[in-house]
Motif scaffolding. Structure first.
Motif, PDB file in Angstrom:
ATOM      1  N   ALA A  97      59.945  59.945  27.042  1.00 32.12           N
ATOM      2  CA  ALA A  97      59.996  61.365  27.375  1.00 32.12           C
ATOM      3  C   ALA A  97      58.855  62.087  26.667  1.00 32.12           C
ATOM      4  O   ALA A  97      58.674  61.943  25.455  1.00 32.12           O
ATOM      5  CB  ALA A  97      61.337  61.959  26.974  1.00 32.12           C
ATOM      6  N   GLY A  98      58.081  62.842  27.417  1.00 35.99           N
ATOM      7  CA  GLY A  98      56.934  63.558  26.852  1.00 35.99           C
ATOM      8  C   GLY A  98      55.614  62.865  27.085  1.00 35.99           C
ATOM      9  O   GLY A  98      54.559  63.496  26.971  1.00 35.99           O
ATOM     10  N   ASP A  99      55.649  61.554  27.409  1.00 39.27           N
ATOM     11  CA  ASP A  99      54.412  60.850  27.738  1.00 39.27           C
ATOM     12  C   ASP A  99      53.896  61.316  29.099  1.00 39.27           C
ATOM     13  O   ASP A  99      54.678  61.549  30.020  1.00 39.27           O
ATOM     14  CB  ASP A  99      54.642  59.334  27.795  1.00 39.27           C
ATOM     15  N   HIS A 100      52.581  61.397  29.229  1.00 41.21           N
ATOM     16  CA  HIS A 100      51.972  61.727  30.515  1.00 41.21           C
ATOM     17  C   HIS A 100      51.380  60.501  31.188  1.00 41.21           C
ATOM     18  O   HIS A 100      51.067  60.535  32.375  1.00 41.21           O
ATOM     19  CB  HIS A 100      50.892  62.805  30.327  1.00 41.21           C
ATOM     20  N   TYR A 101      51.212  59.447  30.415  1.00 39.21           N
ATOM     21  CA  TYR A 101      50.691  58.196  30.955  1.00 39.21           C
ATOM     22  C   TYR A 101      51.523  57.038  30.398  1.00 39.21           C
ATOM     23  O   TYR A 101      51.981  57.093  29.245  1.00 39.21           O
ATOM     24  CB  TYR A 101      49.214  57.998  30.581  1.00 39.21           C
ATOM     25  N   PRO A 102      51.720  55.997  31.163  1.00 39.62           N
ATOM     26  CA  PRO A 102      52.540  54.888  30.685  1.00 39.62           C
ATOM     27  C   PRO A 102      51.779  53.983  29.722  1.00 39.62           C
ATOM     28  O   PRO A 102      50.556  53.905  29.758  1.00 39.62           O
ATOM     29  CB  PRO A 102      52.887  54.133  31.981  1.00 39.62           C
ATOM     30  N   ARG A 103      52.531  53.307  28.887  1.00 39.94           N
ATOM     31  CA  ARG A 103      51.990  52.220  28.077  1.00 39.94           C
ATOM     32  C   ARG A 103      52.131  50.938  28.899  1.00 39.94           C
ATOM     33  O   ARG A 103      53.155  50.720  29.546  1.00 39.94           O
ATOM     34  CB  ARG A 103      52.755  52.072  26.763  1.00 39.94           C
ATOM     35  N   THR A 104      51.127  50.098  28.844  1.00 43.23           N
ATOM     36  CA  THR A 104      51.123  48.875  29.641  1.00 43.23           C
ATOM     37  C   THR A 104      51.139  47.658  28.722  1.00 43.23           C
ATOM     38  O   THR A 104      50.388  47.596  27.748  1.00 43.23           O
ATOM     39  CB  THR A 104      49.891  48.816  30.561  1.00 43.23           C
ATOM     40  N   TYR A 105      52.003  46.703  29.046  1.00 43.21           N
ATOM     41  CA  TYR A 105      52.148  45.478  28.263  1.00 43.21           C
ATOM     42  C   TYR A 105      51.879  44.287  29.171  1.00 43.21           C
ATOM     43  O   TYR A 105      52.491  44.151  30.241  1.00 43.21           O
ATOM     44  CB  TYR A 105      53.562  45.385  27.676  1.00 43.21           C
ATOM     45  N   LEU A 106      50.972  43.425  28.733  1.00 43.67           N
ATOM     46  CA  LEU A 106      50.537  42.270  29.508  1.00 43.67           C
ATOM     47  C   LEU A 106      51.011  40.986  28.810  1.00 43.67           C
ATOM     48  O   LEU A 106      51.532  41.039  27.696  1.00 43.67           O
ATOM     49  CB  LEU A 106      49.018  42.289  29.648  1.00 43.67           C
ATOM     50  N   PRO A 107      50.855  39.812  29.449  1.00 43.92           N
ATOM     51  CA  PRO A 107      51.339  38.571  28.844  1.00 43.92           C
ATOM     52  C   PRO A 107      50.888  38.386  27.392  1.00 43.92           C
ATOM     53  O   PRO A 107      49.701  38.518  27.076  1.00 43.92           O
ATOM     54  CB  PRO A 107      50.752  37.497  29.760  1.00 43.92           C
ATOM     55  N   GLY A 108      51.863  38.125  26.534  1.00 47.12           N
ATOM     56  CA  GLY A 108      51.612  37.979  25.107  1.00 47.12           C
ATOM     57  C   GLY A 108      51.875  39.234  24.307  1.00 47.12           C
ATOM     58  O   GLY A 108      52.026  39.174  23.080  1.00 47.12           O
ATOM     59  N   ASP A 109      51.942  40.401  24.984  1.00 46.99           N
ATOM     60  CA  ASP A 109      52.222  41.663  24.293  1.00 46.99           C
ATOM     61  C   ASP A 109      53.724  41.806  24.047  1.00 46.99           C
ATOM     62  O   ASP A 109      54.545  41.322  24.825  1.00 46.99           O
ATOM     63  CB  ASP A 109      51.752  42.860  25.125  1.00 46.99           C
ATOM     64  N   MET A 110      54.071  42.510  22.960  1.00 45.71           N
ATOM     65  CA  MET A 110      55.472  42.793  22.656  1.00 45.71           C
ATOM     66  C   MET A 110      55.729  44.291  22.705  1.00 45.71           C
ATOM     67  O   MET A 110      55.011  45.076  22.080  1.00 45.71           O
ATOM     68  CB  MET A 110      55.865  42.246  21.278  1.00 45.71           C
ATOM     69  N   ASN A 111      56.759  44.675  23.424  1.00 46.37           N
ATOM     70  CA  ASN A 111      57.199  46.063  23.522  1.00 46.37           C
ATOM     71  C   ASN A 111      58.453  46.205  22.669  1.00 46.37           C
ATOM     72  O   ASN A 111      59.501  45.638  22.990  1.00 46.37           O
ATOM     73  CB  ASN A 111      57.492  46.402  24.987  1.00 46.37           C
ATOM     74  N   HIS A 112      58.364  46.963  21.580  1.00 44.27           N
ATOM     75  CA  HIS A 112      59.510  47.170  20.689  1.00 44.27           C
ATOM     76  C   HIS A 112      60.116  48.542  20.962  1.00 44.27           C
ATOM     77  O   HIS A 112      59.445  49.569  20.834  1.00 44.27           O
ATOM     78  CB  HIS A 112      59.068  47.084  19.223  1.00 44.27           C
ATOM     79  N   LEU A 113      61.387  48.545  21.348  1.00 43.22           N
ATOM     80  CA  LEU A 113      62.129  49.790  21.528  1.00 43.22           C
ATOM     81  C   LEU A 113      63.118  49.909  20.369  1.00 43.22           C
ATOM     82  O   LEU A 113      64.122  49.183  20.329  1.00 43.22           O
ATOM     83  CB  LEU A 113      62.875  49.794  22.859  1.00 43.22           C
ATOM     84  N   ARG A 116      66.155  51.047  17.979  1.00 39.82           N
ATOM     85  CA  ARG A 116      67.500  51.469  18.364  1.00 39.82           C
ATOM     86  C   ARG A 116      67.601  52.989  18.300  1.00 39.82           C
ATOM     87  O   ARG A 116      66.952  53.654  17.479  1.00 39.82           O
ATOM     88  CB  ARG A 116      68.557  50.820  17.474  1.00 39.82           C
ATOM     89  N   GLY A 117      68.403  53.538  19.189  1.00 41.53           N
ATOM     90  CA  GLY A 117      68.555  54.982  19.259  1.00 41.53           C
ATOM     91  C   GLY A 117      67.507  55.665  20.108  1.00 41.53           C
ATOM     92  O   GLY A 117      67.595  56.876  20.330  1.00 41.53           O
ATOM     93  N   MET A 118      66.508  54.916  20.592  1.00 38.31           N
ATOM     94  CA  MET A 118      65.479  55.482  21.453  1.00 38.31           C
ATOM     95  C   MET A 118      65.697  55.013  22.890  1.00 38.31           C
ATOM     96  O   MET A 118      66.315  53.979  23.132  1.00 38.31           O
ATOM     97  CB  MET A 118      64.080  55.079  20.985  1.00 38.31           C
ATOM     98  N   THR A 119      65.192  55.786  23.834  1.00 38.80           N
ATOM     99  CA  THR A 119      65.301  55.423  25.247  1.00 38.80           C
ATOM    100  C   THR A 119      63.943  55.542  25.911  1.00 38.80           C
ATOM    101  O   THR A 119      63.053  56.248  25.424  1.00 38.80           O
ATOM    102  CB  THR A 119      66.296  56.332  25.986  1.00 38.80           C
ATOM    103  N   SER A 120      63.799  54.843  27.034  1.00 41.46           N
ATOM    104  CA  SER A 120      62.555  54.942  27.791  1.00 41.46           C
ATOM    105  C   SER A 120      62.820  54.580  29.240  1.00 41.46           C
ATOM    106  O   SER A 120      63.850  53.982  29.577  1.00 41.46           O
ATOM    107  CB  SER A 120      61.479  54.017  27.205  1.00 41.46           C
ATOM    108  N   GLN A 121      61.888  54.952  30.084  1.00 43.03           N
ATOM    109  CA  GLN A 121      61.844  54.455  31.452  1.00 43.03           C
ATOM    110  C   GLN A 121      60.900  53.264  31.446  1.00 43.03           C
ATOM    111  O   GLN A 121      59.881  53.269  30.760  1.00 43.03           O
ATOM    112  CB  GLN A 121      61.318  55.528  32.406  1.00 43.03           C
ATOM    113  N   TYR A 122      61.265  52.225  32.184  1.00 40.58           N
ATOM    114  CA  TYR A 122      60.381  51.072  32.216  1.00 40.58           C
ATOM    115  C   TYR A 122      60.281  50.500  33.617  1.00 40.58           C
ATOM    116  O   TYR A 122      61.156  50.678  34.454  1.00 40.58           O
ATOM    117  CB  TYR A 122      60.844  49.985  31.238  1.00 40.58           C
ATOM    118  N   GLN A 123      59.181  49.833  33.843  1.00 43.51           N
ATOM    119  CA  GLN A 123      58.931  49.126  35.105  1.00 43.51           C
ATOM    120  C   GLN A 123      58.456  47.729  34.744  1.00 43.51           C
ATOM    121  O   GLN A 123      57.589  47.558  33.885  1.00 43.51           O
ATOM    122  CB  GLN A 123      57.878  49.860  35.921  1.00 43.51           C
ATOM    123  N   LEU A 124      59.035  46.730  35.392  1.00 40.77           N
ATOM    124  CA  LEU A 124      58.687  45.340  35.096  1.00 40.77           C
ATOM    125  C   LEU A 124      58.419  44.598  36.390  1.00 40.77           C
ATOM    126  O   LEU A 124      59.224  44.649  37.328  1.00 40.77           O
ATOM    127  CB  LEU A 124      59.823  44.649  34.331  1.00 40.77           C
TER     128      LEU A 124
END
Length: 215
Positions: free
Chosen positions: A136-152, A154-162
């Motif tokens: 929430a509040g981001d204007h552009y998405p963060r992108t994760y490619l093979p080998g990258d780790m996305n850490h969410l 606890r207590g946080m939420t996000s929209q994601y596309q996979l």
């Protein structure tokens, strides 16, 4: 009389939860950094991007590192669908206990949804394809490619596309996350055979880990 007594118990419940919550990390066996390292190794061993071979190499590495009693083999019959937060994918349980779960999750068809709000940290290491995340509040998405780790955290939420596959580790109060994975069945898909398989395999893994002393 009931509500005053309940209110009087709240501070005790709060301190009990705080104490138990501080003990959770003592029961973790998986290291997110090590999982990312093993994932990157499996990806590097398969430069053609063959997902089946990546899974095989990764699971072999996980079982060698953490022990066969803590990491399941991947069998075709153990895969099932997961519908949660509007997103749909296929998954298999590598490990499930009261404080951790480790799964392979994804879809080559693409999906997107809400992460859910959880009492657990989530570590999502991309094995193929890509994931995009929007807080929430981001204007552009963060992108994760093979080998990258996305850490969410606890207590946080996000929209994601996979669109692809990932190794997912959750660490925290795992039983509190289960409703998020079950409710879409009751409200939309009505795929009760899949729900039964989800409950059965999750329960078997958690009880199996308890029997060998893993909380």
């Amino acid at each position: 009389m009931f509500f005053p007594r309940l209110l009087a118990l709240l501070p005790l419940l709060y301190f009990a939860f705080t104490f138990l919550d501080a003990q959770l990390p003592k029961h973790y066996i998986f290291d997110p950094a090590k999982l990312q390292e093993l994932s990157q190794g499996a990806i590097a061993n398969n430069p053609d991007g063959n997902v089946t071979n990546i899974f095989s190499d990764l699971v072999d590495g996980l079982r060698e590192t953490y022990g066969e009693k803590h990491v399941n083999l991947v069998r075709d019959e153990d895969w099932f669908f997961n519908n949660a937060g509007g997103a749909m994918g296929s998954m298999v349980i590598l490990h499930a206990s009261l404080t951790e779960y480790l799964i392979l999750f994804g879809t080559p068809l693409g999906t997107e949804g809400h992460s859910g709000l959880h009492l657990a940290h989530d570590y999502f290491t991309i094995l193929s394809g890509k994931q995009q995340r929007l807080d929430a509040g981001d204007h552009y998405p963060r992108t994760y490619l093979p080998g990258d780790m996305n850490h969410l955290p606890r207590g946080m939420t996000s929209q994601y596309q996979l669109n692809g596959w990932a190794l997912e580790l959750a660490q925290g109060w795992i039983p509190t996350m289960l409703a998020f994975g079950f409710l879409d069945t009751l409200t939309s898909t009505l795929d009760f055979p899949n729900l039964w398989k989800t409950v059965k395999l999750t329960g078997e893994n958690m009880v199996g880990q308890l029997l060998i002393g893993k909380i």
